[in-house]
Structures are given as structure tokens and as C-alpha cells.
Design a protein around this motif. Structure first.
Motif, PDB file in Angstrom:
ATOM      1  N   ARG A   6     -68.709  13.874  52.545  1.00 46.16           N
ATOM      2  CA  ARG A   6     -68.000  13.716  51.264  1.00 46.16           C
ATOM      3  C   ARG A   6     -68.536  14.628  50.169  1.00 46.16           C
ATOM      4  O   ARG A   6     -69.741  14.845  50.082  1.00 46.16           O
ATOM      5  N   ASP A  46     -63.564  13.493  47.212  1.00 46.95           N
ATOM      6  CA  ASP A  46     -63.585  12.362  48.142  1.00 46.95           C
ATOM      7  C   ASP A  46     -63.961  11.060  47.459  1.00 46.95           C
ATOM      8  O   ASP A  46     -63.635   9.978  47.955  1.00 46.95           O
ATOM      9  N   GLU A  47     -64.665  11.158  46.366  1.00 45.39           N
ATOM     10  CA  GLU A  47     -65.034  10.007  45.555  1.00 45.39           C
ATOM     11  C   GLU A  47     -65.356  10.554  44.187  1.00 45.39           C
ATOM     12  O   GLU A  47     -65.532  11.758  44.032  1.00 45.39           O
ATOM     13  N   VAL A  76     -59.086   7.461  44.496  1.00 48.23           N
ATOM     14  CA  VAL A  76     -60.181   7.611  45.458  1.00 48.23           C
ATOM     15  C   VAL A  76     -61.303   6.687  44.950  1.00 48.23           C
ATOM     16  O   VAL A  76     -61.250   6.241  43.809  1.00 48.23           O
ATOM     17  N   PRO A  77     -62.291   6.418  45.796  1.00 46.54           N
ATOM     18  CA  PRO A  77     -63.327   5.467  45.370  1.00 46.54           C
ATOM     19  C   PRO A  77     -64.063   5.916  44.104  1.00 46.54           C
ATOM     20  O   PRO A  77     -64.365   7.090  43.923  1.00 46.54           O
ATOM     21  N   LEU A  78     -64.327   4.943  43.270  1.00 48.63           N
ATOM     22  CA  LEU A  78     -64.962   5.192  41.984  1.00 48.63           C
ATOM     23  C   LEU A  78     -66.267   4.380  41.914  1.00 48.63           C
ATOM     24  O   LEU A  78     -66.245   3.159  42.017  1.00 48.63           O
TER      25      LEU A  78
END
Lengths: 257, 215
Positions: A6, A46-47, A76-78
Motif C-alpha cells: 500500500r 490505497d489509504e 478508501v480507508p481513513l
């Protein structure tokens, strides 16, 4: 068919603005965090990691509102960190739209907090942030210790043992910052990244010191990191996320594209 | 227009699921544990994060288990992450815990997989991994994969994986030390191990498909 490494752009946010310090000191404005985060999402990050460096209570409320706005626009992931001291802080940030929280000083003060947080919210959303500084003399085998308060306070805790301890307590991921490398643009402290990656069975995010794309590749290939975090090379337009992904993919690293 | 009830039993980040559903056109998204609202909604999302033990305990405390049992097969339901695992009969997590038991099968720990240990794979399985779409009984990929490339990457974060027993239940497969089912489907039920709400364009596309799905 394989898990991708990532790329994580990091937003250091003070009073609702993205800033970037050099060795945690000198500050440069890099824009509105929601705008910046949306740009990275569009580019294929990716994040996204959002570290709040504000000390004041009013600043904390600003942070929660910023997370709320960001979560409406970023898919996307935070990860959100900074000033998390108790379970209620985690709950508030997760409710605001954070996917993971990063715990740093509170773990140094009371490591059991990581265990309580992981037990309550699941390891998947608890990131242990570790700020490590090299304490070994040049030529000696590498040894690092945990520092708090932006690198001012030495704790005497060995970084490798500390990472293993927090992973054992249920941290789902380690965000590892080299205080020596941070802001230098001279690359990650690869020996540190390697030492921690080998010591824990949870994913390790390398942070601190990225100045070019080869540094990202080194963090993965030499350091063994599962994810690489960088701030200024992306904020100030030196490189885009797709450029970074192309570069890493050319070096045989599996990327999401 | 479509109303969606996101089942709230106190676990995990429901905000991002709700925001993502709104983004792809849900007219009304309600995060709720109210059985009346759940029954009135057109579609149901069963999310889940954290430990299965806590999820199941909270589901029971809120009466969500009864609501899901009642509504599954009746209206479109999308399970996410622990929401997928909870549909199976049993999980090895927390020393063994019963799920809703809607489908036979087990939920197992990655760290017990020999290849995971031998290859020193990190647990949790965290990040973007490829999803292979499996053909359904009619020989075609499930309609929820519409517009998504076979092998597209989705965002995963989990330490346990589903082993459904029912042949043909699996609608998608991922690989991490071993191939495992990362999507199951039957009738109006679809459930995924990954997080569509955090999987950028392809994840939003899956949610878009769910809102328009006519099982």
C-alpha cells in the motif's frame, strides 16, 4: 492473485490545515485536508492517514468535523491519529467516519489502553504509532528507543520490544516513524523498518524520510514494510500517486492500479 | 427510490457505509436498530467490525438477530465483513462462538493455516487483494459483480475467514495462504468479506449494483 503493498499519503493537520514539519518543527501550509484527501483518493491512494497535531480542545472539535467531511468524500480507508487518550475518543472518531485510529503517547503512558481498545473495537481498527529514534552509536548494531512529545522526551523503551508488545496487546498494525529520518528526505531508516517488520506478525507501515520514489521501493524491498507512508513528496506535487505506483510496479512490487 | 436500513448494533464504523450508499444514490439511508424501520426499509445492510463475540452479543441485545432471520430471503440484504461471518453457523473466534446460522459453515483463524505460518503472512489480512468472481448456478457471475472486472482488488481487513459448507454458496474467492470464500450469495442475500465502502470505484460500483438489484 496476491495482496498488494500500500501507498499511504499522510496529512499532518494543525487547526484544520494540512502542514508538514521538518523533524517535527518547521511548518509549511499544504492546504485544506478534505481537498487534499479527495485528490489522493482520486489519484488511487490505497489509504489516507490523517494525523492531528493540534494540542487545544477547540482544535480537537475541528478535527472531528474535518474527519466527518473527509469521510463523505473519501472511499478508501481513513486512519486518524493525534491526541487519542481514551475509549470515548476512539468512539467519537469512528463515529465521525474514521476507519482506524492511531494511538501513540497514550500507549506509552499506559500500554493496556491498546489492549482495551483492541478488545472493544477490534484489532483491525487499532494502529499503534511508534516514534523511534536511534540511540546506538555509529558502527554499533542498531538500537532504537521510543520518544514522545514530538521527539523531545526519551522513554528508555526499546522500540523493537515495544512493537512486539503492542502487537501482542492486539494492535492490528504498526505505524513506524523514524524521528531521525522524518522530514530529511534522505529515505527511511531501513534497518529500523527491517528490525520491526521481523519482530511482529502484523502489518508495518514505514514512515519518515521519503524524498523520492526509490525510498518507497526501499521501504518495501529492503525494510520489509507492508505499506509505505509519505507526506511532502505528494503534497507539494513532486510526485503523483500513479507515478509512485508505476515506479514500484516496475520494480516487481505488487500494486493496486 | 430506495431506502436502506444499515443495521446498527453498536459495532464499527457505520458512517462510511451510510455515506457510500448515499454517494451511489440511495434516497434514504437510516442507521438504525429499530425493528419497525428495518422492516419498512427496501434493503438491508448488515455491517460488522471487531470481534464476532461482541457483534453477536450486541446483535442479540438489539434484537437484530431476530430481524435478520426474519428478513433474510425476503428483501435484498448485503452483509459486510463480520456481517458476512455472522451469517454462518459458527466461528472459532473468542474461543468459539455461534453465528446466526443462516448458512452452514465455519469461520476460521488465518494464523492456524499452515501456509500462512510458513510464508510468514501477516495477520490480519489487511489491504487490497484480488477477488475472483465465481459463476452462479446459471453459469454467470452474480449480478452484483456487474461492471467490475474479474480479479479486481477490494480492501480487506480481517483475521478470520469464512468456510461455507453449502456447495455453490460462494460467489467470490480470494487468496491469502489459501483460497477462501470472500463473497456468498443465495436468493436475495449477498455478503462480502471485504469492505465495498472502502474499496474506491469498484466498491462503490458493487454498492450501486446492490441498490438496483432485483433478486
Amino acid at each position: 492473485m496476491s495482496l498488494a503493498k500500500r501507498i499511504i499519503p499522510c496529512l499532518d493537520v494543525d487547526q484544520g490545515r494540512v502542514v508538514k514539519g521538518v523533524k517535527f518543527l518547521d511548518i509549511r501550509d499544504a492546504g485544506d485536508p478534505v481537498e487534499v484527501a479527495r485528490r489522493y483518493d482520486e489519484q488511487g491512494a490505497d489509504e489516507i492517514t490523517f494525523l492531528d497535531i493540534t494540542a487545544s480542545v477547540e482544535g480537537r472539535d475541528t478535527m472531528v468535523r474535518t474527519v466527518e467531511r473527509m469521510a463523505s468524500e473519501v472511499f478508501v480507508p481513513l486512519t486518524v491519529g493525534g491526541g487519542i487518550r481514551e475509549v470515548a475518543d476512539i468512539r467519537r472518531l469512528l463515529n465521525a467516519g474514521a476507519d482506524k485510529v492511531s494511538i501513540n503517547s497514550a500507549a506509552v503512558k499506559r500500554p493496556e489502553f491498546v489492549a482495551e481498545a483492541a478488545d472493544r473495537f477490534g484489532s483491525q481498527c487499532i494502529v499503534a504509532a511508534i516514534d523511534a529514534k536511534r540511540v546506538s552509536a555509529p558502527g554499533e548494531p542498531g538500537r532504537w528507543e521510543i520518544f514522545t512529545h514530538g521527539g523531545r522526551n526519551r522513554t528508555g523503551i526499546d522500540a523493537v520490544a515495544w512493537a512486539a508488545k503492542l502487537a501482542g496487546y492486539g494492535a492490528g498494525e504498526i505505524l513506524l516513524t523514524s524521528m531521525d529520518a522524518d522530514g530529511t528526505k534522505a529515505g527511511y531508516d531501513l534497518a529500523l523498518v527491517r528490525a520491526i517488520s521481523d519482530a511482529v506478525n502484523v502489518p508495518v507501515i514505514a514512515s519518515g524520510g521519503v524524498g523520492n520514489l526509490q525510498h518507497l521501493a526501499d521501504g518495501i524491498l529492503e525494510g520489509g514494510a507492508d505499506a509505505v507512508l509519505a507526506a511532502s513528496i505528494f503534497h507539494f506535487g513532486e510526485y503523483t500517486i500513479p507515478q509512485a505506483k508505476d515506479y514500484l510496479a516496475e520494480r516487481g512490487i505488487i500494486m493496486r492500479r | 427510490m430506495t431506502s436502506v436500513a444499515v443495521l446498527d448494533y453498536g459495532m464499527g464504523n457505520l458512517h462510511s457505509v451510510a455515506k457510500a450508499l448515499e454517494k451511489v444514490g440511495a434516497s434514504r439511508v437510516t442507521v438504525t436498530d429499530d425493528p419497525a424501520i428495518i422492516r419498512a426499509a427496501d434493503r438491508i445492510v448488515l455491517p460488522g467490525q471487531g470481534a464476532m463475540r461482541d457483534c453477536m452479543a450486541e446483535m442479540r441485545a438489539h434484537g437484530i438477530d431476530t430481524a435478520v432471520r426474519e428478513l433474510v430471503g425476503d428483501k435484498p440484504l448485503l452483509g459486510i465483513c463480520v456481517g458476512m461471518q455472522a451469517l454462518l453457523a459458527h466461528s472459532e473466534e473468542n474461543g468459539g462462538i455461534d453465528g446466526l446460522g443462516i448458512h452452514p459453515g465455519a469461520v476460521r483463524f488465518f494464523s492456524d493455516v499452515p501456509a500462512v505460518r510458513e510464508q510468514h503472512l501477516k495477520v490480519p489480512h489487511m489491504g487490497w487483494n484480488n477477488v475472483r468472481q465465481l459463476p452462479q448456478a446459471d453459469g454467470r457471475p452474480h449480478p452484483l459483480w456487474d461492471g467490475i472486472a474479474d480479479g479486481a482488488r477490494f480492501y480487506f481487513v480481517h483475521s478470520y475467514y469464512c468456510v461455507p459448507e453449502q456447495p455453490g454458496l460462494s460467489a467470490g474467492e480470494c487468496e491469502y495462504g489459501l483460497p477462501f470464500s470472500c463473497a456468498i450469495a443465495e436468493g436475495s442475500m449477498f455478503a462480502v468479506q471485504f469492505h465495498p465502502e472502502k474499496s474506491a470505484k469498484d466498491g462503490l460500483r458493487l454498492l450501486h449494483n446492490f441498490l438496483r438489484w432485483k433478486p
